[in-house]
Design a protein around this motif. Structure first.
Motif, PDB file in Angstrom:
ATOM      1  N   UNK A 348     -19.024  22.445  11.733  1.00  0.00           N
ATOM      2  CA  UNK A 348     -18.237  23.668  11.518  1.00  0.00           C
ATOM      3  C   UNK A 348     -19.030  24.608  10.610  1.00  0.00           C
ATOM      4  N   UNK A 349     -18.758  25.913  10.718  1.00  0.00           N
ATOM      5  CA  UNK A 349     -19.433  26.847   9.804  1.00  0.00           C
ATOM      6  C   UNK A 349     -18.738  26.783   8.441  1.00  0.00           C
ATOM      7  N   UNK A 350     -19.386  27.365   7.419  1.00  0.00           N
ATOM      8  CA  UNK A 350     -18.812  27.334   6.061  1.00  0.00           C
ATOM      9  C   UNK A 350     -17.416  27.934   6.038  1.00  0.00           C
ATOM     10  N   UNK A 351     -17.248  29.079   6.710  1.00  0.00           N
ATOM     11  CA  UNK A 351     -15.952  29.759   6.720  1.00  0.00           C
ATOM     12  C   UNK A 351     -14.897  28.961   7.485  1.00  0.00           C
ATOM     13  N   UNK A 352     -15.326  28.317   8.587  1.00  0.00           N
ATOM     14  CA  UNK A 352     -14.368  27.499   9.369  1.00  0.00           C
ATOM     15  C   UNK A 352     -13.910  26.299   8.557  1.00  0.00           C
ATOM     16  N   UNK A 353     -14.876  25.703   7.838  1.00  0.00           N
ATOM     17  CA  UNK A 353     -14.524  24.549   6.985  1.00  0.00           C
ATOM     18  C   UNK A 353     -13.494  24.966   5.939  1.00  0.00           C
ATOM     19  N   UNK A 354     -13.756  26.122   5.315  1.00  0.00           N
ATOM     20  CA  UNK A 354     -12.840  26.571   4.266  1.00  0.00           C
ATOM     21  C   UNK A 354     -11.440  26.798   4.831  1.00  0.00           C
ATOM     22  N   UNK A 355     -11.376  27.378   6.054  1.00  0.00           N
ATOM     23  CA  UNK A 355     -10.057  27.658   6.621  1.00  0.00           C
ATOM     24  C   UNK A 355      -9.323  26.376   6.981  1.00  0.00           C
ATOM     25  N   UNK A 356     -10.052  25.383   7.475  1.00  0.00           N
ATOM     26  CA  UNK A 356      -9.386  24.094   7.781  1.00  0.00           C
ATOM     27  C   UNK A 356      -8.905  23.469   6.468  1.00  0.00           C
ATOM     28  N   UNK A 357      -9.728  23.590   5.411  1.00  0.00           N
ATOM     29  CA  UNK A 357      -9.344  23.013   4.120  1.00  0.00           C
ATOM     30  C   UNK A 357      -8.118  23.717   3.551  1.00  0.00           C
ATOM     31  N   UNK A 358      -8.045  25.052   3.771  1.00  0.00           N
ATOM     32  CA  UNK A 358      -6.860  25.784   3.284  1.00  0.00           C
ATOM     33  C   UNK A 358      -5.628  25.322   4.068  1.00  0.00           C
TER      34      UNK A 358
END
Ligand SMILES: Nc1ncnc2c1ncn2[C@@H]1O[C@H](COP(=O)(O)OP(=O)(O)OP(=O)(O)O)[C@@H](O)[C@H]1O
Length: 510
Positions: A348-358
């Motif tokens: 996953x990209x950095x931004x996608x990872x962050x959104x899944x984590x949110x």
């Protein structure tokens, strides 16, 4: 360990019984001749004991050496891109080779020690055989022993020697297992320094957070105080932003709230109750954290979002993903919510990872949400959407956020500026702008960076809050999605402006 014990105990008991039987028969055949092996056997046992202690020591050292080489391999494999990008493959290969050489050296010592032990015990057994033959022959010649009994005695003597040899092997195996298992047992028996005995489970948490004169230093650097008499309060439902220079202690506040550490002095209270009095699972379901570098598990998106929530349905996962602005990109992947995110989310990209984590945090519907630079990898538009969703849907829940972008910070109900572990300024964006202090300097710095280095821009921008908060992107209204880029912003200026902390640091260094 279990295999070695199961096998060795069996062999050990069998040999002890056989040894006892052989010695008994030898005593009944000729007690004088029995004295010879009986004097030498204790010497062999003492030698075995000394060897056992040394072997145990070496077995522990081997485990440590293997662990060190595994550490190197694991570290390099998990950071392969960094290693390759610095062309350090050979250096890391050599480091691994050195660690393997350490293991080999200890293993060699073990092999030599074992050979030495075998050599000593064989030597003693030969000494016993020679002594028994010499003294037995003397007894036969002097008529004190029948020659047939001497032969029988020698057969029992051979059985005894065989038992001693097998006991030596068992002893070696056991010492090897004890040495290897010692570290594991140490970890199993280790008592955590943290107080995890809290049992308090209230019916409802309103989300009031209080830091009361908190002093803190990390256990590994006790002499280096990170937070000094730090006090602030977050009222239920408030969104509070922590800002300040890099290394000032913002993430440490979050770590203390998550009860990863305990303050050396002062207290952290949730709804007036010290955090350590809450039950461990309860507090971590109440407080949800999205960290600087969120870690995902090598499972599907759905499993990552619903992580740890047993009652979570697919509908809950989709709802949380929509709030985190993750739903549309998940839908665009081939397997959608069944997409495997790869090891630590590497696919996953950095931004996608962050959104899944949110989404993973939001699905728990926490009373307190902690966002530690949780949207830093998102583009401005995605960050705006995620924040809107968080602000809208977490009404009545407390949020503490750390962010480097001014546009994120300024919407907060309260901004707390932490510098060198103390609260230096506190108030709303407007209140802090009216004060002469670090916050105003930071804002000026960012805005100057965005407006062609003209200090006049700050004054011009002050009444127009929206342009001050999103200096390089104007929205055509909530939900309209219309964006326009303000002239005369250069790309370099925009990039400069995105880092609140960077600016702070550079200001400080002046
Ligand atoms: N696990 C740790 N062990 C020892 N010291 C640590 C640890 N984590 C952080 N520190 C130190 O504590 C200080 C405060 O770190 P912290 O991460 O709280 O700063 P921060 O304000 O969040 O910085 P940033 O904005 O760069 O993330 C730093 O000097 C850092 O070196």
């Amino acid at each position: 360990m279990s295999d070695t014990v199961a096998l060795n105990v069996n062999v050990f008991l069998r040999n002890i019984v056989q040894m006892g039987g052989s010695m008994l028969f030898m005593l009944t055949l000729c007690w004088r001749l029995s004295l010879v092996p009986f004097i030498v056997v204790p010497i062999i046992l003492v030698a075995s004991k000394i060897f056992g202690v040394y072997y145990d020591f070496l077995a522990e050292k081997t485990q440590e050496a293997v662990a060190h080489s595994n550490d190197v391999a694991e570290e390099v494999l998990s950071t392969m891109r960094t290693v390759r990008s610095f062309a350090c493959e050979e250096i890391e290969g050599d480091r691994f080779y050195d660690k393997l050489t350490d293991t080999l050296n200890i293993t060699k010592k073990k092999a030599f020690a074992y050979v030495g032990y075998l050599w000593v015990s064989e030597l003693f057994q030969t000494v016993i055989n020679v002594a028994v033959l010499w003294y037995g022959g003397h007894l036969v010649l002097s008529g004190k022993l029948n020659k047939d009994l001497l032969v029988a005695f020698l057969l029992y003597q051979m059985q005894l020697a065989d038992n001693i040899r097998q006991l030596g092997e068992v002893w070696t195996g056991l010492m090897q297992s004890v040495g290897a298992a010692r570290k594991v047992c140490e970890y199993i028996d280790r008592k955590p320094d943290l107080n995890m005995t809290g049992h308090y489970i209230p019916e409802k948490v309103t989300g009031k957070i209080e830091f009361r004169n908190v002093c803190f230093s990390y256990p590994t650097r006790k002499q280096n105080p990170i937070l000094r008499n730090l006090s602030f309060t977050v009222e239920p439902g408030e969104v509070v932003a922590l800002v300040g220079p890099s290394g000032s202690g913002k993430s440490s506040c979050i770590a203390l709230l998550e009860h990863f550490y305990e303050p050396s002095d002062g207290q952290i209270l949730i709804d007036g109750v010290p955090i350590e009095q809450y039950e461990h699972h309860f507090i971590h379901n109440t407080i949800s954290l999205v960290g600087q570098e969120p870690v995902l598990f090598a499972r599907s998106v759905e499993e990552n979002v619903s992580y740890g929530v047993e009652t979570c349905t697919k509908a809950d996962v989709i709802e949380a993903s929509k709030l985190a602005n993750a739903h549309s990109f998940i839908e665009n992947t081939r397997d959608q919510y069944d997409t495997n995110v790869g090891e630590k989310g590497s696919q996953m990209s950095g931004g996608q990872k962050q959104r899944i984590a949110i989404a993973r945090s939001l699905v728990r519907k926490p009373a307190i949400l902690l966002l530690d630079e949780a949207t830093s990898a998102l583009d401005t538009e995605s960050e705006h959407l995620v924040q809107e969703a968080i602000y809208k849907n977490l009404k009545g829940r407390s949020v503490i956020l750390i962010a480097h972008r001014l546009s994120t910070v300024e919407k907060a109900n309260k901004i707390i500026l932490i510098n060198k572990g103390v609260v230096e300024q506190m108030g709303t964006h407007e209140e802090l702008l009216k004060q002469e202090g670090m916050y105003k300097t930071l804002v000026q710095r960012q805005m100057i960076g965005n407006a062609g280095d003209s200090p006049a821009v700050l004054d011009a921008a002050r009444p127009k809050r929206s342009s001050a908060t999103a200096p390089y992107i104007h929205r055509g209204g909530p939900g309209s999605g219309a964006l326009s880029i303000s002239p005369p912003h250069s790309m370099a200026q925009s990039l400069l402006a995105t880092s609140f902390t960077q600016s702070t640091t550079s200001m400080q260094s002046k």
